[in-house]
Design an enzyme around this catalytic site. Structure first.
Site, mmCIF file in Angstrom:
data_model
loop_
_atom_site.group_PDB
_atom_site.id
_atom_site.type_symbol
_atom_site.label_atom_id
_atom_site.label_comp_id
_atom_site.label_asym_id
_atom_site.label_seq_id
_atom_site.Cartn_x
_atom_site.Cartn_y
_atom_site.Cartn_z
ATOM 1 N N ASP A 49 0.835 -1.204 0.000
ATOM 2 C CA ASP A 49 0.000 0.000 0.000
ATOM 3 C C ASP A 49 0.870 1.253 0.000
ATOM 4 O OD1 ASP A 49 -2.859 1.199 0.678
ATOM 5 O OD2 ASP A 49 -1.392 2.265 1.913
ATOM 6 N N TYR A 54 3.122 9.740 -0.444
ATOM 7 C CA TYR A 54 4.239 9.161 0.315
ATOM 8 C C TYR A 54 5.586 9.395 -0.380
ATOM 9 C CZ TYR A 54 0.369 6.488 2.449
ATOM 10 O OH TYR A 54 -0.805 6.101 3.044
ATOM 11 N N LYS A 79 -2.781 5.909 -4.381
ATOM 12 C CA LYS A 79 -3.914 6.810 -4.101
ATOM 13 C C LYS A 79 -3.704 8.158 -4.776
ATOM 14 C CE LYS A 79 -3.700 4.692 0.494
ATOM 15 N NZ LYS A 79 -2.288 4.565 0.859
ATOM 16 N N HIS A 112 -7.634 9.443 -1.779
ATOM 17 C CA HIS A 112 -6.947 9.445 -0.481
ATOM 18 C C HIS A 112 -7.797 10.068 0.643
ATOM 19 C CE1 HIS A 112 -2.539 9.179 1.052
ATOM 20 N NE2 HIS A 112 -3.374 8.996 2.047
HETATM 21 N N1 NAP Z 1 -5.240 6.271 3.715
HETATM 22 C C1 NAP Z 1 -4.673 6.997 4.633
HETATM 23 O O1 NAP Z 1 -5.008 8.166 4.845
HETATM 24 C C2 NAP Z 1 -3.576 6.411 5.450
HETATM 25 C C3 NAP Z 1 -3.113 7.076 6.590
HETATM 26 C C4 NAP Z 1 -2.100 6.494 7.339
HETATM 27 C C5 NAP Z 1 -1.577 5.276 6.959
HETATM 28 N N2 NAP Z 1 -2.030 4.648 5.829
HETATM 29 C C6 NAP Z 1 -1.465 3.331 5.385
HETATM 30 O O2 NAP Z 1 -1.506 2.412 6.461
HETATM 31 C C7 NAP Z 1 -0.195 1.916 6.719
HETATM 32 C C8 NAP Z 1 -0.015 1.567 8.182
HETATM 33 O O3 NAP Z 1 -0.258 2.684 9.024
HETATM 34 P P1 NAP Z 1 0.904 3.507 9.774
HETATM 35 O O4 NAP Z 1 2.172 3.362 9.053
HETATM 36 O O5 NAP Z 1 0.364 4.868 9.980
HETATM 37 O O6 NAP Z 1 0.968 2.869 11.222
HETATM 38 P P2 NAP Z 1 1.039 1.405 11.889
HETATM 39 O O7 NAP Z 1 1.206 0.359 10.845
HETATM 40 O O8 NAP Z 1 -0.098 1.324 12.836
HETATM 41 O O9 NAP Z 1 2.347 1.527 12.775
HETATM 42 C C9 NAP Z 1 3.612 1.671 12.221
HETATM 43 C C10 NAP Z 1 4.592 1.932 13.371
HETATM 44 O O10 NAP Z 1 4.658 0.788 14.214
HETATM 45 C C11 NAP Z 1 5.999 0.288 14.244
HETATM 46 N N3 NAP Z 1 5.882 -1.199 14.209
HETATM 47 C C12 NAP Z 1 5.531 -1.976 13.173
HETATM 48 N N4 NAP Z 1 5.515 -3.266 13.530
HETATM 49 C C13 NAP Z 1 5.878 -3.326 14.824
HETATM 50 C C14 NAP Z 1 6.064 -4.383 15.749
HETATM 51 N N5 NAP Z 1 5.861 -5.653 15.396
HETATM 52 N N6 NAP Z 1 6.437 -4.061 17.018
HETATM 53 C C15 NAP Z 1 6.627 -2.779 17.394
HETATM 54 N N7 NAP Z 1 6.469 -1.731 16.562
HETATM 55 C C16 NAP Z 1 6.100 -2.002 15.286
HETATM 56 C C17 NAP Z 1 6.703 0.857 13.028
HETATM 57 O O11 NAP Z 1 8.062 1.100 13.269
HETATM 58 P P3 NAP Z 1 9.249 0.500 12.341
HETATM 59 O O12 NAP Z 1 8.962 0.859 10.919
HETATM 60 O O13 NAP Z 1 10.464 1.171 12.881
HETATM 61 O O14 NAP Z 1 9.242 -0.996 12.571
HETATM 62 C C18 NAP Z 1 5.977 2.204 12.883
HETATM 63 O O15 NAP Z 1 6.539 3.157 13.739
HETATM 64 C C19 NAP Z 1 0.704 3.083 6.240
HETATM 65 O O16 NAP Z 1 2.037 2.728 6.092
HETATM 66 C C20 NAP Z 1 0.000 3.464 4.962
HETATM 67 O O17 NAP Z 1 0.317 2.551 3.936
HETATM 68 C C21 NAP Z 1 -3.023 5.195 5.080
#
Ligand code: NAP
Length: 276
Positions: A49, A54, A79, A112
């Site tokens: 994704d 990004y 997106k 988005h």
């Molecule tokens: N459509 C939208 O508006 C929107 C908005 C936000 C996000 N998204 C999508 O959703 C995806 C996921 O959301 P997100 O990146 O915001 O947050 P998330 O996946 O909830 O959390 C990511 C964070 O958690 C850490 N992490 C990952 N696995 C872990 C584990 N097993 N143990 C401890 N910490 C861990 C990562 O650090 P490290 O990388 O250092 O491991 C990072 O800091 C995004 O990357 C994006 O593709 C979409």
């Protein structure tokens, strides 16, 4: 029962979308995004994704090419960003993303954010891309029920996916129910609440029962709730850990306990008040 990392949900147009994937928000263009996408695919992930916002579509594309996995086995989402919304500008933004990704076709293209006064025109462009065969499935992101209702008033095609913030502190039950009713697949962003749930005692307790970690329990809860999930990590050990959730099953009581942690609490912006 979802048994493997490659299991998929079938979208309302028949397209298969993996339940599990890698998110790459805030992953740096270049080596960082290349390494994380490559590590994910090497470890069995098939869904990635990204978004033009990004600024890492080039690196995602490079990693896809270097993965050696046939294109048709992968499921790539990007997106259209807010500044590009509108009919012609969405068509142009799509071409620019495709060029960066180096792809002939896309698997899922999302709006988005629901930019007021613009998202209907954007949707019309996305419908055209779908009808022209450029993208296999189309959807939205950050749409509340009222946005979906408004969109559906004029849409030809019902979105196949709605990607929203979703985790145990924000369970979005009404929206989930609405999406189920309209055959819109719900997809969770920030499923790990960007790390904020790691010390939650209820989740820690359940994790201990299965000899699993808190992220694994949350991601398993997503999937058992039939919500597609795309945790982000740049570390291969975590990329592997997050996907190792197909050898245990939460009981209904545990599922309910996790859902009851809901506080309607967001880490991201509310789609009714964004200024992005
Ligand atoms: N459509 C939208 O508006 C929107 C908005 C936000 C996000 N998204 C999508 O959703 C995806 C996921 O959301 P997100 O990146 O915001 O947050 P998330 O996946 O909830 O959390 C990511 C964070 O958690 C850490 N992490 C990952 N696995 C872990 C584990 N097993 N143990 C401890 N910490 C861990 C990562 O650090 P490290 O990388 O250092 O491991 C990072 O800091 C995004 O990357 C994006 O593709 C979409």
């Amino acid at each position: 029962m979802i048994k493997s990392l490659q299991d998929y949900t079938v979208l309302h147009n028949g397209v298969k979308m993996p339940w599990f994937g890698l998110g790459v928000y805030k992953v740096e263009e270049g080596q960082e995004v290349f390494n994380s996408v490559k590590a994910a695919i090497k470890n069995g992930y098939r869904s990635i994704d990204t978004a033009s916002f990004y600024k890492n579509e080039d690196g995602v594309g490079e990693a896809i090419k270097a993965s050696g996995v046939p294109r048709e086995e992968l499921f790539i989402t990007t997106k259209v960003w807010n500044d590009d919304q509108g009919y012609e500008s969405t068509l142009a933004a799509f071409e620019s993303s495709m060029q960066k990704l180096g792809l002939e076709y896309l698997d899922l293209y999302l709006i988005h954010w629901p930019v007021k006064g613009k998202y209907k025109e954007t949707w019309r462009a996305i419908e055209k891309l779908y009808k022209d065969g450029r993208v296999r499935a189309i959807g939205v992101s950050n749409f509340h029920i009222h946005h979906l209702e408004d969109l559906l008033d004029d849409a030809d095609i019902v979105p196949m996916v709605n990607q929203v913030e979703y985790h145990p502190s924000l369970t979005q039950e009404e929206l989930h129910e609405y999406c189920r009713k309209h055959s819109i697949q719900l997809e969770a962003w920030s499923p790990l609440m960007r790390g904020q749930l790691l010390n939650n005692p209820v989740l820690m307790d359940i994790a201990k029962t299965y000899n699993k970690t808190v992220p694994q329990v949350i991601l398993r809860w997503d999937i058992q709730n039939e919500v597609v999930t795309i945790p982000k990590s740049i570390k291969e050990t975590r990329i592997i850990e997050n996907a190792d959730i197909f050898d245990f099953e939460l009981t209904q009581a545990e599922m309910d306990k996790i859902s009851s942690l809901n506080e309607n609490k967001r880490v991201g912006t509310n789609p009714d008040s964004f200024d992005l």
